[in-house]
Design an enzyme around this catalytic site. Sequence first.
Site, PDB file in Angstrom:
ATOM      1  N   GLU A  54       2.352  -0.077  -0.244  1.00  0.00           N
ATOM      2  CA  GLU A  54       2.905  -1.028   0.873  1.00  0.00           C
ATOM      3  C   GLU A  54       3.208  -0.586   2.316  1.00  0.00           C
ATOM      4  O   GLU A  54       3.169  -1.125   3.160  1.00  0.00           O
ATOM      5  CB  GLU A  54       4.393  -1.260   0.259  1.00  0.00           C
ATOM      6  CG  GLU A  54       5.276  -2.399   0.997  1.00  0.00           C
ATOM      7  CD  GLU A  54       6.544  -2.397   0.068  1.00  0.00           C
ATOM      8  OE1 GLU A  54       7.806  -2.463   0.759  1.00  0.00           O
ATOM      9  OE2 GLU A  54       6.478  -2.441  -1.078  1.00  0.00           O
ATOM     10  N   ASP A  55       3.220   0.815   2.456  1.00  0.00           N
ATOM     11  CA  ASP A  55       3.560   1.477   3.874  1.00  0.00           C
ATOM     12  C   ASP A  55       2.497   2.307   4.337  1.00  0.00           C
ATOM     13  O   ASP A  55       2.581   2.820   5.366  1.00  0.00           O
ATOM     14  CB  ASP A  55       4.699   2.167   3.722  1.00  0.00           C
ATOM     15  CG  ASP A  55       6.021   1.228   3.318  1.00  0.00           C
ATOM     16  OD1 ASP A  55       5.809  -0.086   3.744  1.00  0.00           O
ATOM     17  OD2 ASP A  55       7.056   1.614   2.861  1.00  0.00           O
TER      18      ASP A  55
END
Length: 187
Positions: A69-70
């Site tokens: 996600e990051d």
Amino acid sequence: MQPSPQDELESIIKAASFAARKHRTQRRKDADASPYINHPLALAEILCSEGSVTDSTVLVAALLHDTVEDTETSLQELEVEFGSVVASVVAEVTDDKSLPKEERKRLQVAKAASKSDAAKLVKLADKISNLRDIASSPPASWSDERRIAYFNWARDVVSGLRGVNPALERVFDQVYDEGLRAIRSAA
């Protein structure tokens, strides 16, 4: 064939090292701009120390839960490095960043109950960790109202995770109650 305790330990250490490399330039949004790696490490500690979780798949997934996600990490990369089961758990707890924030939040609530037990454990530890951080050292730009709204949304997510680990659920409830009291009393 069951992995040996040595293999499981090596996988956990490998995941911590991998996550540290992937998150090395990231900082949390708190006033101290804490190193981001503190967050996945906190999840693993919550699971192990407070939830008595010893399943290496869950602990590895917790350490890796924000990499897709990051960071510039793909699920395929996780599958090669850590296997399809870990990659699948990480996929279950990864938000689709192409969706608007409010839709991602809505989907977390709507899909919580249908997650695997491993993903529920990771998500529950994530919410405990986030509430602790928001209660003790929130992002500087967050008002008390925004902090309370986050607490209530986290409670809604966790309502769909219940039944997976009563000890962690009690920890969540305690952190939720104490955090809300602290925010309201400071207001």
